[in-house]
Each structure stands twice: as structure tokens, then as C-alpha cells.
Write an enzyme that holds these catalytic residues in place. Structure first.
Site, mmCIF file in Angstrom:
data_model
loop_
_atom_site.group_PDB
_atom_site.id
_atom_site.type_symbol
_atom_site.label_atom_id
_atom_site.label_comp_id
_atom_site.label_asym_id
_atom_site.label_seq_id
_atom_site.Cartn_x
_atom_site.Cartn_y
_atom_site.Cartn_z
ATOM 1 N N TYR A 196 0.367 -1.318 0.021
ATOM 2 C CA TYR A 196 -0.275 0.454 -0.128
ATOM 3 C C TYR A 196 1.235 1.050 -0.254
ATOM 4 O O TYR A 196 1.835 1.334 0.675
ATOM 5 C CB TYR A 196 -1.208 0.323 1.313
ATOM 6 N N ASP A 254 9.654 2.300 -0.202
ATOM 7 C CA ASP A 254 8.451 3.063 0.244
ATOM 8 C C ASP A 254 8.161 2.918 1.603
ATOM 9 O O ASP A 254 8.179 2.106 2.696
ATOM 10 C CB ASP A 254 6.721 2.461 -0.194
ATOM 11 N N LYS A 278 5.311 9.725 9.063
ATOM 12 C CA LYS A 278 4.162 9.173 9.885
ATOM 13 C C LYS A 278 5.652 9.695 11.063
ATOM 14 O O LYS A 278 5.421 10.681 12.147
ATOM 15 C CB LYS A 278 4.441 7.677 10.171
HETATM 16 P P1 KE4 Z 1 -0.743 8.187 4.496
HETATM 17 O O1 KE4 Z 1 -0.972 9.085 2.718
HETATM 18 O O2 KE4 Z 1 -2.351 8.263 5.171
HETATM 19 O O3 KE4 Z 1 0.609 9.335 5.325
HETATM 20 O O4 KE4 Z 1 0.255 7.485 3.864
HETATM 21 C C1 KE4 Z 1 0.147 6.209 2.842
HETATM 22 C C2 KE4 Z 1 1.015 5.029 2.475
HETATM 23 C C3 KE4 Z 1 2.484 5.133 2.019
HETATM 24 N N1 KE4 Z 1 2.793 4.040 2.049
HETATM 25 C C4 KE4 Z 1 3.043 3.341 3.360
HETATM 26 C C5 KE4 Z 1 4.157 2.489 3.563
HETATM 27 C C6 KE4 Z 1 1.751 3.211 4.491
HETATM 28 O O5 KE4 Z 1 1.510 2.582 5.350
HETATM 29 C C7 KE4 Z 1 1.142 4.342 4.261
HETATM 30 C C8 KE4 Z 1 -0.118 4.223 5.342
HETATM 31 N N2 KE4 Z 1 -0.669 3.506 5.849
HETATM 32 C C9 KE4 Z 1 -1.657 3.255 6.886
HETATM 33 C C10 KE4 Z 1 -1.541 1.941 7.388
HETATM 34 N N3 KE4 Z 1 -1.849 0.851 6.359
HETATM 35 C C11 KE4 Z 1 -2.581 4.915 7.070
HETATM 36 C C12 KE4 Z 1 -3.782 4.048 7.748
HETATM 37 C C13 KE4 Z 1 -4.894 4.827 7.046
HETATM 38 O O6 KE4 Z 1 -5.107 4.198 5.702
HETATM 39 O O7 KE4 Z 1 -5.559 4.631 7.665
#
Ligand code: KE4
Length: 426
Positions: free
Chosen positions: A145, A240, A268
Site C-alpha cells: 500500500y 516506500d 508518520k
Molecule cells: P498516508 O497518505 O496515509 O499518510 O500514507 C500512505 C502510506 C504510504 N505508504 C505506506 C507504506 C503506508 O503504510 C501508508 C499509510 N499506512 C496506512 C496504514 N496501513 C494508513 C492508515 C490509514 O489509511 O488510515
């Protein structure tokens, strides 16, 4: 007495004006059922919901809160910054310090651009890779993801997997066609994709530790093999590290695996709960980003002073307390305790862990692929989630998410988690 009465009332209100009642799908509990607890406050490793229920938190906002909730030095830094103003639309010293802090910790990130989320970071890195190579295609891995940018919502993990829609509607076929997918940990499949698309792939995006299917570690040689294939085929390798960044090691996972990507995305931890993401890498590539180059990317609140203050405070405290050894010890303690409980109760389960991020699959076989994760016992996970919550421990509400520990999870908290796990499985 309904211990979630206020949360249930709030969810009813929320659903009138917010899709699914939440601002991010995974929070809606589609993977485990029941009503999500609405939170009122956090302190250290604990959360309190609007009904007064208290939990030891293993979600930590899906990774950012590596020092725990309401850490005094983070709060003080944010309060100091806020007193000076919340945004200026002009460069600030804090942004320079953050870029320097990231580059010092991650030598491959020679230059850095701050944005407001992991999604913005990966979207921007993809546009940059396409511009630098003059190619259109992206290769990603099933279950990885990378945020909700159109190009990445193909066989995506996290909430997309939980809701059963790894390929989202609304992504035009023309966009999806440029996204190629290979099974995670399958180097031969990657070589085959490169052979089938010569000179067409701009970048390979990979979660060096897959944290959005639950946790799956890279197979030996997988990441080094990607490095070799990208170099041989003129594609950029993009790590990533939004989830792993500054959590699994001071220098991110690339400091552990010793594989050097061309670009890296992070987020994060560098905001410690405030909105921030960043992308960075080779100077010759990053120089193409506007205004030094022609690749446009912008953001009203990019480099926001409050988020930068929180992140700089977190990075400083992590250094001062030599946090990563403690985080590793805490993760190892929890893993060993869980495995002993599963063994004692004759429950087939796999605990996959890297430092202070881990996940549990109810599976009799090791989980090293998305297929194996999908084949794990989701009903067992649902029961375990609710049993843990009933005993005061909050897991992410999906088997396809990682659990996180903070420096605030002391031995007493870890042992309370293990007591809850034993009770939840009775
Ligand atoms: P954000 O756009 O949510 O800040 O980051 C996206 C992202 C990109 N790359 C990786 C490896 C990530 O884990 C994420 C976001 N992680 C999720 C948790 N599985 C965010 C939680 C959510 O979507 O509410």
C-alpha cells in the site's frame, strides 16, 4: 451496561455527514465488525475512549506515535511553534533542519521535499521517476500500500484489502494499465515483468518490509535482487518507508538491509502525529523537482512549522534515548510471549516482526506472501480482536495491518498485553 454507548451514538451522528462515519476506511472496523471506539485522549501507551474505557494502544495512529501519546517534549515543541504562528507560506528554518535531519540519517536521501502525507510523497515520487526516466509504467507488489494515489490503487493493501477493494472504482483503465503488479517476494516474476516491458518501466515501488498486509518480511535476496534488476533495466528503485522509516532503525530499513534505493518516501514518525510526509533521494533526480527543475509538485502547508517541530522533537528524543534498542527488546518480549501463549493453547499462529512493528496471522504455515496472508483465519482474528479489546488492549481492526509499539510500552504494559492475549484466547 453498554460500554460503547457514547461511541455508538457518535457513530450514528458521524454517518449522517461522513462516509462510513470515518475519515479513513480502516477505522470503520469492516474487518472485525462492531462499533469503533471514538477516542477522547491518549497518554503514553494508553488511550481513553469517550465512554471512559481505557486501552493499551497497539495502533499508535498506524505508526507515527513512536514515543507514545502526548509525549511532553513533542507537545512542548508544538506549543512553542504554535505560539509563533501556524503557517507562513514562506520557508522556515525548521524545514531546513528537517531536511538536514533526514539526509543525515538516510544518506541515500541527498535531497528531500516535505509534503503533507505519505500519499503525497509516493504520488510525487512516481511523477518524478516518470519524468527522470521518460517512461510511464510503474511496477508495484500485490498487497503493498502506497497511499491512495490513482496509480497505486491496483492490488493495494491496508484498508483497500480490508474492504475487499484492492482495485478501486474511479481509477481510469488508462491509469491502471500503466501499473504492473508482481507477487511480493517473487524475484523471478519481477524479472519476467521487466522482460515483457523492455525500456518501459519508470520505477519499482516496494515496501521493504510489507506492513499493509499484516507484516511480511522480504525474502533473503529479494531487495538486493530488485536493486540489480532496476539498475540493469534503467528503472528507479523506490523504497516506500512511510511505515518503516525511522521506526525499525535510525536510518530506516535501508540501514538494515544495506540496499540503496534511488528514491525513498517517509512520513508518520517524522510528524509524530501531525500531518507530514517526505520524498527524497539522488541529487540528480531530485534536482528535477520544481522550482529547480520542471517536475511540478507543491503544497500550501508543506513543511508546516507545527508538524516539523513535532517531528524534529521526536527524532531528537529517539536519538537521546537510544530508542531503537529498547524498541527491539519490547518487540522481542511481546513476540516471545505471544508465541508461548499460542503454543500452550495449541493455536496455529505466526508472529511476523521487525523491531517494534509486528503482526499475528492465525495460520499453520509461515506467511511470506499475500496469498498466505489472505488464507489466514480471519474469523479467528476477529474473535481475537474483540477479546483483546474486551481485556483493554486495542489492536488495529484488521488482520491486514501491522501492530506498533512505542518507547512508552514498558514491561508492565507488555505483560498486561500478554495477560489479555491469554484471556482473549480462552
Ligand atoms: P498516508 O497518505 O496515509 O499518510 O500514507 C500512505 C502510506 C504510504 N505508504 C505506506 C507504506 C503506508 O503504510 C501508508 C499509510 N499506512 C496506512 C496504514 N496501513 C494508513 C492508515 C490509514 O489509511 O488510515
Amino acid at each position: 451496561m453498554n460500554k460503547y454507548a457514547r461511541s455508538e451514538a457518535l457513530m450514528a451522528r458521524a454517518q449522517a455527514h461522513i462516509p462510513g462515519g470515518v475519515n479513513s476506511p480502516v477505522r470503520a472496523h469492516k474487518g472485525v465488525g462492531g462499533t469503533p471506539a471514538f477516542m477522547r485522549s491518549g497518554s503514553g501507551c494508553r488511550l481513553t475512549d469517550v465512554d471512559g474505557n481505557s486501552y493499551i494502544d497497539l495502533v499508535l495512529a498506524y505508526g507515527p506515535l513512536i514515543l507514545g501519546h502526548a509525549h511532553p517534549e513533542v507537545l512542548a515543541a508544538v506549543q512553542r511553534a504554535a505560539a509563533l504562528g501556524t503557517a507562513f507560506g514562506a520557508p522556515t528554518e525548521g524545514e531546513v533542519a528537517m531536511a538536514e535531519a533526514i539526509s543525515e540519517r538516510v544518506p541515500s536521501m541527498e535531497m528531500v521535499r516535505l509534503v503533507n502525507s505519505g500519499t503525497e510523497a509516493t504520488m510525487s515520487a512516481l511523477r518524478l521517476a516518470r519524468a527522470f526516466t521518460g517512461r510511464a509504467k510503474l511496477l508495484k507488489f500485490d498487497g503493498n500500500y502506497h497511499g491512495h494515489g490513482d496509480a497505486f490503487l491496483v492490488k493495494a493493501g491496508s484498508g483497500a484489502l480490508t474492504t475487499g477493494m484492492p482495485d478501486s472504482p474511479g481509477v481510469p483503465p488508462g491509469v491502471a494499465a500503466d501499473t504492473l503488479v508482481a507477487p511480493y517476494n517473487d524475484l523471478a516474476a519481477v524479472a519476467a515483468v521487466f522482460a515483457a516491458h523492455p525500456q518501459a518501466i519508470a520505477a519499482v515501488f516496494v515496501e521493504p518490509i510489507a506492513g499493509n498486509v499484516g507484516l511480511i518480511q522480504p525474502a533473503p535476496g529479494f531487495l538486493a535482487g530488485l536493486r540489480r534488476l532496476c539498475t540493469d533495466n534503467g528503472a528507479l528503485l523506490v523504497f516506500d518507508e512511510v511505515m518503516t522509516g525511522f521506526r525499525v532503525a535510525r536510518g530506516c530499513y535501508q540501514a538494515i538491509c544495506k540496499v540503496k534505493p534511488d528514491l525513498t518516501t517517509v512520513g508518520k514518525v517524522i510528524g509524530h502525529g501531525l500531518p507530514v510526509g517526505a520524498y527524497g533521494g539522488r541529487r540528480d533526480v531530485m534536482q528535477m523537482v520544481s522550482p529547480s527543475g520542471a517536475v511540478y509538485q507543491a503544497g500550501t502547508l508543506s513543511g508546516n512549522p507545527l508538524a516539523v517541530a513535532a517531528g524534529l522533537a521526536a527524532l531528537r528524543v529517539l536519538d537521546e534515548t537510544k530508542a531503537w534498542d529498547r524498541l527491539e527488546d519490547a518487540g522481542a518480549h511481546l513476540q516471545a510471549g505471544l508465541e508461548a501463549i499460542f503454543e500452550r493453547k495449541g493455536i496455529a499462529a505466526q508472529v511476523n516482526r521487525e523491531g517494534s512493528m509486528l503482526s499475528v496471522f492465525f495460520s499453520a504455515v509461515p506467511v511470506t506472501t499475500l496469498a498466505a496472508a489472505m488464507a489466514s483465519d480471519r474469523e479467528m482474528f476477529r474473535r481475537f480482536f474483540h477479546g483483546m479489546r474486551d481485556h483493554g488492549v486495542l489492536l488495529p481492526p484488521s488482520p491486514f495491518e501491522s501492530w506498533f509499539l512505542s518507547t512508552a510500552h514498558n514491561t508492565e504494559a507488555l505483560d498486561q498485553i500478554l495477560e489479555a492475549a491469554a484471556a482473549a484466547l480462552d
